[in-house]
Design an enzyme around this catalytic site. Structure first.
Site, mmCIF file in Angstrom:
data_model
loop_
_atom_site.group_PDB
_atom_site.id
_atom_site.type_symbol
_atom_site.label_atom_id
_atom_site.label_comp_id
_atom_site.label_asym_id
_atom_site.label_seq_id
_atom_site.Cartn_x
_atom_site.Cartn_y
_atom_site.Cartn_z
ATOM 1 N N HIS A 103 8.196 8.354 4.422
ATOM 2 C CA HIS A 103 6.992 9.189 4.572
ATOM 3 C C HIS A 103 7.230 10.652 4.197
ATOM 4 C CE1 HIS A 103 4.385 6.341 7.228
ATOM 5 N NE2 HIS A 103 5.271 5.642 6.510
ATOM 6 N N ASP B 239 0.827 -1.211 0.000
ATOM 7 C CA ASP B 239 0.000 0.000 0.000
ATOM 8 C C ASP B 239 0.862 1.263 0.000
ATOM 9 O OD1 ASP B 239 0.823 -0.834 2.585
ATOM 10 O OD2 ASP B 239 -0.663 0.455 3.539
ATOM 11 N N GLU C 142 -0.678 -1.855 5.284
ATOM 12 C CA GLU C 142 0.208 -1.763 6.455
ATOM 13 C C GLU C 142 0.129 -0.399 7.112
ATOM 14 O OE1 GLU C 142 3.407 -0.632 8.884
ATOM 15 O OE2 GLU C 142 3.271 0.133 6.842
ATOM 16 N N GLU C 143 -0.119 0.629 6.305
ATOM 17 C CA GLU C 143 -0.006 2.003 6.790
ATOM 18 C C GLU C 143 -1.189 2.482 7.635
ATOM 19 O OE1 GLU C 143 2.615 3.624 6.629
ATOM 20 O OE2 GLU C 143 3.753 3.060 4.849
ATOM 21 N N ARG D 109 17.776 -5.711 14.858
ATOM 22 C CA ARG D 109 17.695 -5.489 16.300
ATOM 23 C C ARG D 109 17.052 -6.716 16.927
ATOM 24 N NH1 ARG D 109 20.052 -2.015 20.053
ATOM 25 N NH2 ARG D 109 19.015 -2.434 22.045
#
Length: 405
Positions: free
Chosen positions: A366, A81, A139-140, A178
């Site tokens: 973004h 998306d 996802e957003e 991580r």
């Protein structure tokens, strides 16, 4: 066969780039990715593979590649998306949809995953186990697509799940990881404060919700500084204060929206409790009526330490010139709905450096000028391929034939 798989990916780098550019020029927002989903489904037509469409609460697609030998079931996820951002880059494949842009690299995720999946289909006789390609929508935008795909049950048999994200703060060739808690959880709140409107010259006949709202904005900033352990990560941000009106009119009501980030459930519970307590106090102190909506969106992202150590070891020992560095990165306060997959299945989510060549400082995800070094698509494909080869038993000396050899 492993070497042949890598050679296949290298030979199709230009195809990855062309797919990425097509998707970049034709972005679609979360839960509206109908044409993107059709493009993905069409890519698999005629291939020896099982394709499930409309999975979850939107346009999710699951592609199941069954190997000829028994083994683990591995999930590989790529989201597709875009964002409600007006693109400001100067590229020939700029977004054709005004106000919609692939400003987070999901076009690149899908491009490399399509080509990788096709190559894996061609060597499926060498695969021990099953690989499920997760082409994920939305996802957003909460509630996101991941949670609904997990709840659908189509991934209940996964033994391992892997995901990547393009990240322009690192040069191409760098892989960042991580172990443990890697990304923050996220909650959203909206507060409606109902007062009594009136003329600005006679405040005694009104009850000003802006004053009450201003007090809330100030008070809520003490939650992190005075209610959390100093060693715990928490963020409370006010993103919207809708109190616009006329200069001489006291408004009847206002709306405030905020964003909350945290690294564990205990911290989230403390923040929510304190926000609700402050709202109750404002009602009593100012005599207003408050309606608070508080929703937990995405949980913190937790990379399984054992899987992370294995992934790091595989990538560090891949002896692949496209992978120049594998480095541990700090905890990131952004959020990702990949966390829903990791709540159910052990796995790891890691970053792929994609800093554009020739720039000193890259635009972050973004941003309307976000761009990537497209060489990172091959790095993404090959890094995931190295992991698949390890977990799915694809060896250097396999006798299986590549379909297009």
């Amino acid at each position: 066969m492993k070497q042949k798989l890598m050679a296949m990916l290298e030979s199709r780098q230009d195809e990855m780039i062309q797919i990425r550019r097509h998707l970049h020029a034709n972005p679609e927002l979360s839960f509206k990715e109908e044409k993107t989903a059709q493009y993905i489904a069409d890519f698999y037509k005629g291939k020896d593979v099982e394709v499930q469409t409309n999975v979850g609460n939107g346009y999710g697609i699951i592609v199941t590649i069954k190997g000829d030998k028994s083994g683990k079931v591995i999930g590989l996820r790529a989201d597709f998306d875009a964002l409600p951002i007006h693109e400001e880059t100067d590229v020939p494949f700029k977004s054709k949809s005004d106000g919609v842009m692939h400003a987070c690299g999901h076009d690149g995720h899908t491009a490399y995953m399509l080509v990788l999946a096709d190559c894996l289909i061609q060597i499926k006789s060498s695969i021990a186990g099953t690989i499920k390609i997760i082409h994920q929508h939305a996802e957003e935008t909460p509630p996101g697509g991941a949670k609904s795909i997990v709840e659908s049950g189509v991934l209940d048999d996964l033994d391992l799940v892997l995901g990547t994200h393009l990240f322009p703060m690192f040069p191409t060739g760098t892989i960042g990881y991580r172990s443990g808690y890697a990304m923050a959880g996220r909650s959203y709140f909206k507060l409606v404060i109902q007062g009594v409107g009136g003329h600005g010259s006679s405040p005694q006949n009104s009850n000003d919700p802006i004053v009450a709202g201003a007090h809330f904005v100030t008070a809520v900033q003490t939650v992190v500084s005075r209610r959390l352990n100093p060693f715990e990560m928490g963020v409370v941000s006010i993103g919207s204060f809708d109190g616009k009106g006329s200069f001489n009119i006291i408004k009847d009501s206002i709306e405030i929206e905020g964003d909350v980030r945290y690294m564990n459930d205990k911290t989230e519970q403390v923040i929510e409790k304190e926000v609700r307590r402050i709202v109750s106090g404002i009602e009593l102190e100012f005599g207003v009526t408050c309606v608070l909506s508080y929703v937990s969106d995405y949980p913190p992202l937790y990379n399984d330490p054992e899987v992370t150590a294995e992934v790091v070891s595989i990538l560090e020992n891949a002896n692949d010139p496209t992978i120049t560095e594998v480095t541990e990165v700090p905890v990131f306060s952004g959020s990702e709905d990949f966390s829903y997959y990791l709540e159910k299945t052990p796995g790891v989510y890691f970053n792929i450096g994609c800093k554009p060549k020739g720039v000193e400082t890259a635009y972050f995800n973004h941003h309307p000028k976000f761009d990537i070094d497209e060489d990172a698509l091959l790095v993404s494909a090959k890094s995931v391929a190295h992991l698949v080869c390890n977990y799915a038993g694809i060896k250097e000396n396999s006798d299986a034939l590549v379909a297009n050899e």
